[in-house]
Design a protein around this motif. Structure first.
Motif, PDB file in Angstrom:
ATOM      1  N   ILE A 149      33.504  70.770  85.514  1.00 21.51           N
ATOM      2  CA  ILE A 149      33.523  69.508  84.760  1.00 21.51           C
ATOM      3  C   ILE A 149      33.310  68.326  85.703  1.00 21.51           C
ATOM      4  O   ILE A 149      34.095  68.104  86.631  1.00 21.51           O
ATOM      5  N   GLY A 150      32.216  67.606  85.453  1.00 22.90           N
ATOM      6  CA  GLY A 150      31.907  66.411  86.229  1.00 22.90           C
ATOM      7  C   GLY A 150      32.295  65.158  85.445  1.00 22.90           C
ATOM      8  O   GLY A 150      33.025  65.227  84.447  1.00 22.90           O
ATOM      9  N   GLU A 151      31.750  64.045  85.916  1.00 26.12           N
ATOM     10  CA  GLU A 151      32.170  62.754  85.356  1.00 26.12           C
ATOM     11  C   GLU A 151      31.359  62.371  84.113  1.00 26.12           C
ATOM     12  O   GLU A 151      31.892  62.283  83.015  1.00 26.12           O
ATOM     13  N   ALA A 152      30.073  62.133  84.334  1.00 27.37           N
ATOM     14  CA  ALA A 152      29.217  61.634  83.248  1.00 27.37           C
ATOM     15  C   ALA A 152      27.767  61.825  83.661  1.00 27.37           C
ATOM     16  O   ALA A 152      27.465  61.901  84.855  1.00 27.37           O
ATOM     17  N   PRO A 153      26.863  61.893  82.685  1.00 27.54           N
ATOM     18  CA  PRO A 153      25.451  62.024  83.054  1.00 27.54           C
ATOM     19  C   PRO A 153      24.971  60.826  83.870  1.00 27.54           C
ATOM     20  O   PRO A 153      25.425  59.695  83.652  1.00 27.54           O
ATOM     21  N   GLY A 154      24.057  61.090  84.798  1.00 32.52           N
ATOM     22  CA  GLY A 154      23.371  60.016  85.510  1.00 32.52           C
ATOM     23  C   GLY A 154      21.992  59.825  84.892  1.00 32.52           C
ATOM     24  O   GLY A 154      21.713  60.363  83.803  1.00 32.52           O
ATOM     25  N   ALA A 155      21.116  59.135  85.617  1.00 41.54           N
ATOM     26  CA  ALA A 155      19.789  58.820  85.072  1.00 41.54           C
ATOM     27  C   ALA A 155      18.978  60.082  84.775  1.00 41.54           C
ATOM     28  O   ALA A 155      18.364  60.203  83.705  1.00 41.54           O
ATOM     29  N   ASP A 156      18.974  61.036  85.700  1.00 40.35           N
ATOM     30  CA  ASP A 156      18.182  62.265  85.506  1.00 40.35           C
ATOM     31  C   ASP A 156      18.705  63.077  84.327  1.00 40.35           C
ATOM     32  O   ASP A 156      17.936  63.622  83.535  1.00 40.35           O
ATOM     33  N   GLU A 157      20.033  63.150  84.248  1.00 39.19           N
ATOM     34  CA  GLU A 157      20.659  63.945  83.184  1.00 39.19           C
ATOM     35  C   GLU A 157      20.390  63.301  81.827  1.00 39.19           C
ATOM     36  O   GLU A 157      20.120  63.981  80.840  1.00 39.19           O
ATOM     37  N   ASP A 158      20.467  61.975  81.791  1.00 39.01           N
ATOM     38  CA  ASP A 158      20.199  61.226  80.548  1.00 39.01           C
ATOM     39  C   ASP A 158      18.757  61.472  80.086  1.00 39.01           C
ATOM     40  O   ASP A 158      18.483  61.612  78.897  1.00 39.01           O
ATOM     41  N   GLU A 177      20.455  67.428  80.261  1.00 39.50           N
ATOM     42  CA  GLU A 177      21.191  68.538  80.889  1.00 39.50           C
ATOM     43  C   GLU A 177      22.060  68.008  82.020  1.00 39.50           C
ATOM     44  O   GLU A 177      21.662  67.060  82.706  1.00 39.50           O
ATOM     45  N   PRO A 178      23.228  68.642  82.237  1.00 38.34           N
ATOM     46  CA  PRO A 178      24.119  68.130  83.277  1.00 38.34           C
ATOM     47  C   PRO A 178      23.675  68.537  84.690  1.00 38.34           C
ATOM     48  O   PRO A 178      23.054  69.581  84.868  1.00 38.34           O
ATOM     49  N   PHE A 179      23.982  67.701  85.623  1.00 33.24           N
ATOM     50  CA  PHE A 179      23.796  67.993  87.051  1.00 33.24           C
ATOM     51  C   PHE A 179      22.400  68.524  87.374  1.00 33.24           C
ATOM     52  O   PHE A 179      22.259  69.640  87.891  1.00 33.24           O
ATOM     53  N   VAL A 180      21.387  67.722  87.058  1.00 34.06           N
ATOM     54  CA  VAL A 180      20.019  68.135  87.389  1.00 34.06           C
ATOM     55  C   VAL A 180      19.438  67.316  88.544  1.00 34.06           C
ATOM     56  O   VAL A 180      18.383  67.637  89.057  1.00 34.06           O
ATOM     57  N   THR A 188      29.714  70.984  82.325  1.00 33.86           N
ATOM     58  CA  THR A 188      29.692  69.835  81.425  1.00 33.86           C
ATOM     59  C   THR A 188      30.337  68.637  82.115  1.00 33.86           C
ATOM     60  O   THR A 188      30.631  68.681  83.317  1.00 33.86           O
ATOM     61  N   ASN A 189      30.515  67.575  81.369  1.00 35.11           N
ATOM     62  CA  ASN A 189      31.077  66.342  81.911  1.00 35.11           C
ATOM     63  C   ASN A 189      32.177  65.807  81.012  1.00 35.11           C
ATOM     64  O   ASN A 189      32.256  66.164  79.834  1.00 35.11           O
ATOM     65  N   ILE A 190      32.964  64.896  81.550  1.00 36.83           N
ATOM     66  CA  ILE A 190      33.978  64.188  80.753  1.00 36.83           C
ATOM     67  C   ILE A 190      33.268  63.385  79.652  1.00 36.83           C
ATOM     68  O   ILE A 190      33.650  63.425  78.502  1.00 36.83           O
ATOM     69  N   TYR A 222      35.902  67.500  95.581  1.00 36.20           N
ATOM     70  CA  TYR A 222      35.066  66.297  95.648  1.00 36.20           C
ATOM     71  C   TYR A 222      33.834  66.417  94.756  1.00 36.20           C
ATOM     72  O   TYR A 222      33.311  67.515  94.545  1.00 36.20           O
ATOM     73  N   HIS A 223      33.374  65.273  94.300  1.00 36.32           N
ATOM     74  CA  HIS A 223      32.133  65.219  93.529  1.00 36.32           C
ATOM     75  C   HIS A 223      30.960  65.426  94.495  1.00 36.32           C
ATOM     76  O   HIS A 223      30.949  64.850  95.584  1.00 36.32           O
ATOM     77  N   PRO A 224      29.960  66.244  94.100  1.00 36.33           N
ATOM     78  CA  PRO A 224      28.825  66.449  95.012  1.00 36.33           C
ATOM     79  C   PRO A 224      28.122  65.149  95.405  1.00 36.33           C
ATOM     80  O   PRO A 224      27.586  65.058  96.520  1.00 36.33           O
TER      81      PRO A 224
HETATM   82  N1  URA Z   1      27.249  63.422  88.033  1.00 30.86           N
HETATM   83  C1  URA Z   1      28.093  63.941  87.118  1.00 30.86           C
HETATM   84  O1  URA Z   1      29.307  63.777  87.206  1.00 30.86           O
HETATM   85  N2  URA Z   1      27.576  64.669  86.134  1.00 30.86           N
HETATM   86  C2  URA Z   1      26.286  64.912  86.017  1.00 30.86           C
HETATM   87  O2  URA Z   1      25.897  65.605  85.077  1.00 30.86           O
HETATM   88  C3  URA Z   1      25.424  64.358  86.976  1.00 30.86           C
HETATM   89  C4  URA Z   1      25.926  63.614  87.981  1.00 30.86           C
END
Ligand code: URA
Length: 258
Positions: free
Chosen positions: A109-118, A122-125, A149-151, A225-227
């Motif tokens: 579980i990550g935080e939220a989509p960024g620009a690429d994910e939006d 898809e998450p973390f792309v 997924t994300n929060i 830690y967050h990547p």
């Molecule tokens: N960072 C996040 O926390 N989630 C993503 O999907 C992408 C970047």
């Protein structure tokens, strides 16, 4: 052999040089020499305790029903795709529901989509996603084997931190995803994910290495830690590897087999 794992995560490896091999080595032979020297990066906000701003629910938010109990995966996914509960719906390109194995033992579980994910839904792309894939590889896991997924399911503009209100609006979706998946272990990546999931306001330093559980489910939550933070502070990757090993131990305690 842990070296391949460290390599997969891009962790700098320190090599002790054999003394007196070449004259040119003499200056270095007293020290362990890093294979690659990376610039030191100042402590990021991942370590700071920034309070998440609290806002009241808007009239739109309080009007909408937000009961997702009993929804199956596809019902939940379509509910998320239509969600207009918070203002983030107005600026999103796609909702980012999550992806991976819906029978996975591991939930990331990550935080939220960024620009690429939006853009892709898809998450973390993006780059952080590539590092997340390497972190999983270091744990002998492939992306397709886990559920990611994300929060938040929508991107906050300019990648700002999610507000408390946005987190609260999205929380039932994540909670239902956890109920449907029933993972053996949840890996919370980054401060925001950890604080939101665990409803705590401690620093990463305080949360790493602790034996948490998600709500009253008994599902272990491991904080790392967050990547994206690790990309800015690569020297922290060693600590992150310790967290991943801790997560693997918690997984084994749950009867999980690697
Ligand atoms: N960072 C996040 O926390 N989630 C993503 O999907 C992408 C970047």
């Amino acid at each position: 052999m842990r070296d391949p794992y460290l390599q997969a995560m891009g962790i700098e490896q320190w090599v002790r040089r054999e003394p007196h091999l070449h004259q040119s080595d003499v200056a270095e032979e007293k020290h362990d020499v890093p294979v690659k020297v990376l610039p030191a990066v100042a402590e990021s906000s991942a370590e700071a305790v920034t309070p998440i701003p609290v806002m009241e629910l808007s009239p739109t938010q309080s009007r909408q029903s937000h009961n997702v109990d009993g929804l199956d995966w596809s019902g939940l996914e379509s509910r998320v795709s239509e969600c207009r509960i918070c203002d983030l719906h107005a600026t999103r390109t796609h909702t980012v529901f999550g992806m991976g194995d819906r029978n996975a033992d591991w939930m990331i579980i990550g935080e939220a989509p960024g620009a690429d994910e939006d853009k892709q839904g898809e998450p973390f792309v993006g780059r952080a996603g590539e590092l997340l894939t390497a972190m999983l590889q270091a744990m002998k896991l492939r992306r397709e084997q886990v559920y990611i997924t994300n929060i938040l399911k929508c991107r906050p503009p300019q990648n700002r931190d999610p507000s408390q209100d946005e987190i609260r609006c999205c929380q039932p979706y994540l909670h239902r995803q956890i109920e449907l998946l029933r993972p053996k272990v949840i890996l919370a990546v980054g401060r925001i994910a950890a604080q939101s999931l665990l409803e705590r306001d401690e620093t990463m330093k305080a949360m790493r290495g602790q034996r948490f559980e998600y709500a009253d489910t008994g599902i272990p939550v491991v904080v790392t830690y967050h990547p994206a933070y690790l990309l800015r502070s690569p020297t922290e990757k060693r600590k992150s590897w310790q967290d991943l090993q801790f997560a693997l131990r918690r997984f084994a305690e749950q009867g999980g087999r690697s």
